[in-house]
Write a protein that holds these residues in place. Structure first.
Motif, mmCIF file in Angstrom:
data_model
loop_
_atom_site.group_PDB
_atom_site.id
_atom_site.type_symbol
_atom_site.label_atom_id
_atom_site.label_comp_id
_atom_site.label_asym_id
_atom_site.label_seq_id
_atom_site.Cartn_x
_atom_site.Cartn_y
_atom_site.Cartn_z
ATOM 1 N N ARG A 44 -0.598 -40.134 -27.423
ATOM 2 C CA ARG A 44 0.531 -39.392 -27.992
ATOM 3 C C ARG A 44 0.420 -39.327 -29.512
ATOM 4 N NH1 ARG A 44 5.754 -42.198 -26.011
ATOM 5 N NH2 ARG A 44 6.637 -40.732 -27.523
ATOM 6 N N ILE A 45 -0.319 -40.288 -30.081
ATOM 7 C CA ILE A 45 -0.496 -40.339 -31.539
ATOM 8 C C ILE A 45 -1.990 -40.520 -31.827
ATOM 9 C CG2 ILE A 45 0.027 -41.618 -33.669
ATOM 10 C CD1 ILE A 45 2.661 -42.506 -32.314
ATOM 11 N N LEU A 46 -2.486 -39.790 -32.824
ATOM 12 C CA LEU A 46 -3.877 -39.923 -33.258
ATOM 13 C C LEU A 46 -3.900 -40.183 -34.751
ATOM 14 C CD1 LEU A 46 -6.986 -39.627 -32.943
ATOM 15 C CD2 LEU A 46 -6.660 -37.161 -33.318
ATOM 16 N N VAL A 47 -4.606 -41.247 -35.151
ATOM 17 C CA VAL A 47 -4.792 -41.573 -36.561
ATOM 18 C C VAL A 47 -6.209 -41.182 -36.955
ATOM 19 C CG1 VAL A 47 -4.794 -43.410 -38.294
ATOM 20 C CG2 VAL A 47 -3.148 -43.479 -36.395
ATOM 21 N N THR A 48 -6.336 -40.354 -37.977
ATOM 22 C CA THR A 48 -7.646 -39.882 -38.416
ATOM 23 C C THR A 48 -7.973 -40.408 -39.810
ATOM 24 O OG1 THR A 48 -6.675 -37.854 -39.336
ATOM 25 C CG2 THR A 48 -7.471 -37.770 -37.059
ATOM 26 N N ALA A 49 -9.273 -40.363 -40.119
ATOM 27 C CA ALA A 49 -9.756 -40.784 -41.433
ATOM 28 C C ALA A 49 -10.913 -39.881 -41.813
ATOM 29 C CB ALA A 49 -10.190 -42.254 -41.403
ATOM 30 N N TRP A 50 -11.472 -40.090 -42.999
ATOM 31 C CA TRP A 50 -12.598 -39.291 -43.465
ATOM 32 C C TRP A 50 -13.725 -39.344 -42.434
ATOM 33 C CZ3 TRP A 50 -10.311 -42.974 -46.839
ATOM 34 C CH2 TRP A 50 -9.428 -42.402 -47.762
ATOM 35 N N GLY A 51 -14.124 -38.177 -41.959
ATOM 36 C CA GLY A 51 -15.218 -38.092 -40.999
ATOM 37 C C GLY A 51 -14.784 -37.961 -39.558
ATOM 38 N N THR A 52 -13.519 -38.200 -39.246
ATOM 39 C CA THR A 52 -13.064 -38.061 -37.874
ATOM 40 C C THR A 52 -13.307 -36.626 -37.389
ATOM 41 O OG1 THR A 52 -11.347 -39.748 -38.155
ATOM 42 C CG2 THR A 52 -11.085 -38.225 -36.312
ATOM 43 N N ALA A 53 -13.766 -36.504 -36.145
ATOM 44 C CA ALA A 53 -14.034 -35.179 -35.574
ATOM 45 C C ALA A 53 -12.783 -34.312 -35.660
ATOM 46 C CB ALA A 53 -14.504 -35.315 -34.135
ATOM 47 N N ARG A 54 -12.981 -33.034 -35.969
ATOM 48 C CA ARG A 54 -11.863 -32.107 -36.170
ATOM 49 C C ARG A 54 -11.209 -31.745 -34.846
ATOM 50 N NH1 ARG A 54 -11.481 -26.108 -37.855
ATOM 51 N NH2 ARG A 54 -9.857 -26.099 -39.457
ATOM 52 N N MET A 55 -9.901 -31.829 -34.811
ATOM 53 C CA MET A 55 -9.146 -31.476 -33.616
ATOM 54 C C MET A 55 -9.057 -29.966 -33.506
ATOM 55 S SD MET A 55 -8.463 -34.215 -32.006
ATOM 56 C CE MET A 55 -7.236 -33.616 -30.842
ATOM 57 N N ASP A 56 -9.801 -29.406 -32.568
ATOM 58 C CA ASP A 56 -9.781 -27.971 -32.304
ATOM 59 C C ASP A 56 -9.355 -27.752 -30.857
ATOM 60 O OD1 ASP A 56 -12.007 -28.737 -30.822
ATOM 61 O OD2 ASP A 56 -13.452 -27.878 -32.246
ATOM 62 N N ALA A 57 -9.448 -26.535 -30.379
ATOM 63 C CA ALA A 57 -8.973 -26.217 -29.034
ATOM 64 C C ALA A 57 -9.682 -27.050 -27.972
ATOM 65 C CB ALA A 57 -9.161 -24.727 -28.759
ATOM 66 N N ASP A 58 -10.981 -27.270 -28.139
ATOM 67 C CA ASP A 58 -11.729 -28.034 -27.136
ATOM 68 C C ASP A 58 -11.258 -29.483 -27.069
ATOM 69 O OD1 ASP A 58 -13.206 -25.833 -26.452
ATOM 70 O OD2 ASP A 58 -14.919 -26.334 -27.732
ATOM 71 N N LEU A 59 -11.105 -30.120 -28.216
ATOM 72 C CA LEU A 59 -10.641 -31.511 -28.203
ATOM 73 C C LEU A 59 -9.177 -31.590 -27.783
ATOM 74 C CD1 LEU A 59 -12.323 -33.232 -31.297
ATOM 75 C CD2 LEU A 59 -12.583 -33.827 -28.878
ATOM 76 N N LEU A 60 -8.382 -30.619 -28.160
ATOM 77 C CA LEU A 60 -6.977 -30.634 -27.765
ATOM 78 C C LEU A 60 -6.814 -30.489 -26.259
ATOM 79 C CD1 LEU A 60 -5.455 -28.525 -30.656
ATOM 80 C CD2 LEU A 60 -5.002 -30.941 -30.189
ATOM 81 N N ALA A 61 -7.782 -29.839 -25.623
ATOM 82 C CA ALA A 61 -7.736 -29.726 -24.163
ATOM 83 C C ALA A 61 -7.834 -31.093 -23.505
ATOM 84 C CB ALA A 61 -8.869 -28.824 -23.674
ATOM 85 N N ALA A 62 -8.434 -32.039 -24.213
ATOM 86 C CA ALA A 62 -8.557 -33.411 -23.695
ATOM 87 C C ALA A 62 -7.366 -34.267 -24.096
ATOM 88 C CB ALA A 62 -9.845 -34.051 -24.220
ATOM 89 N N ALA A 63 -6.409 -33.681 -24.831
ATOM 90 C CA ALA A 63 -5.272 -34.452 -25.350
ATOM 91 C C ALA A 63 -3.956 -33.770 -24.989
ATOM 92 C CB ALA A 63 -5.405 -34.593 -26.859
ATOM 93 N N PRO A 64 -3.628 -33.684 -23.708
ATOM 94 C CA PRO A 64 -2.441 -32.922 -23.294
ATOM 95 C C PRO A 64 -1.117 -33.516 -23.751
ATOM 96 C CG PRO A 64 -3.345 -34.164 -21.449
ATOM 97 C CD PRO A 64 -4.335 -34.290 -22.560
ATOM 98 N N HIS A 65 -1.113 -34.808 -24.138
ATOM 99 C CA HIS A 65 0.144 -35.463 -24.501
ATOM 100 C C HIS A 65 0.275 -35.718 -25.998
ATOM 101 C CE1 HIS A 65 0.595 -36.004 -20.216
ATOM 102 N NE2 HIS A 65 -0.572 -36.629 -20.170
#
Length: 346
Positions: free
Chosen positions: A66-87
């Protein structure tokens, strides 16, 4: 990875939301003090992802998040990754610009996005002030001459030096960092002018500065410090024409983004010896070993480290945890950004 990666939707143990921290160990230790980490774990069911640049690894731990913490270099959240993150409900970035870590689809899905950039202001402003004092007193020229083997008298030869008391300082951009720098420079007695199209006369009066057009600011400042945002319209805001407006002996300070200054034009200008510069940011990072800036005695260089103090890194972590705690407990977030943040250049 550590923590829970249960793919089932809903709260984790004790009602805590599943939270992925995509931050590698070395950086995680810099960002999160033990107290901050304990505070995060008290409100969130944490999964740590060490392989934060690996899209497949990130996708594998996102199904319950439900929550994602990102930092320098974390893979960019795009449509493909969001498909794996429905919540997914909240993306909390531990730095400033979010465009490298979230695309338009994040906002289209209604995911809240928050960032910790405000925590960088003091550290970067202090470096900009240190640069200012070094340029005024020609410290970089003296150091270069002595280390290069120049004899004492030759090393002592430099353009006129100045104190910051009463010094005309120009600031381009009344950003958070710009305002922190203004406060520091004014505390030491500088006379500050600011160019920022969004700054009102009332705000300028409150800051104790003179609002100025860019050409006027450049022509009347002994030191010019760049603190503007990196937007399409600010690309090469400072080019050959603008650099030519600086008075002889003036100095340019850039701790913001190289995007703002035409680096080729700057190299040409400082090569003449007419102006000096102090830089923490470059078009190519790492700065190539043979880059002409490296050999110029009137240029002070640091390797993009202005925000890398112990205190700043911990402030970034504290800010991130504070936002997550506020989100989990239903309080308003303090540092959210909308889709317009995607226009900022990292």
């Amino acid at each position: 990875m550590t923590g829970s990666a249960d793919p089932a939707a809903g709260p984790g143990p004790g009602g805590r939301p599943p939270t992925v921290v995509a931050v590698p160990a070395a950086l995680r230790e810099q960002l999160f003090t033990p107290a901050a980490w304990d505070r995060l774990r008290s409100v969130a069911d944490v999964t740590v992802l060490e392989e934060h640049t690996d899209r497949d690894a990130l996708a594998a731990v996102l199904p319950a998040a439900r929550i994602l913490v990102t930092a320098w270099g974390t893979a960019r959240m795009d449509a493909d990754l969001l498909a794996a993150a429905p919540h997914l409900e909240l993306l909390a970035h531990t730095g400033g610009a979010v465009s490298p870590y979230a695309d338009e689809e994040v906002f289209a899905r209604g995911i809240r996005v928050t960032q910790a950039g405000a925590a960088m202001a003091r550290s970067v402003a202090e470096v900009a002030l240190a640069f200012t004092l070094a340029l005024l007193h020609r410290v970089h020229r003296f150091d270069h001459a002595l280390r290069g083997g120049a004899d004492w008298d030759r090393a002592a030869a430099a353009p006129p030096r100045h104190e910051i008391l009463g010094c005309p300082v120009g600031v381009i951009g009344a950003s958070r960092t710009g305002r922190a720098y203004i406060a520091l420079a004014r505390a030491l007695g500088a006379r500050v002018s600011v160019h920022d199209p969004l700054l009102t006369e009332a705000e300028a009066a409150e800051l104790g500065v003179r609002k100025a057009a860019l050409a006027d600011l450049l022509a009347t400042s002994r030191i010019v410090a760049v603190h503007a945002p990196a937007l399409p319209e600010t690309h090469h805001l400072i080019g050959a024409r603008e650099l030519a407006l600086l008075p002889d002996g003036a100095g340019l300070v850039n701790t913001a983004r190289s995007w703002l200054v035409d680096e080729e034009a700057l190299v040409a200008a400082v090569r003449t010896g007419r102006i000096d510069a102090a830089l923490d940011v470059y078009d190519a990072e790492p700065l190539p070993a043979g880059h002409p800036l490296r050999g110029l005695p009137n240029v002070l260089l640091t390797p993009h480290q202005a925000a890398a103090t112990v205190e700043c890194r911990q402030a970034l972590g504290d800010s991130t945890v504070d936002e997550i705690v506020r989100y989990v407990t239903g309080r308003p977030l303090r540092h959210t950004v909308d889709r317009t943040a995607l226009a900022r250049v990292e």
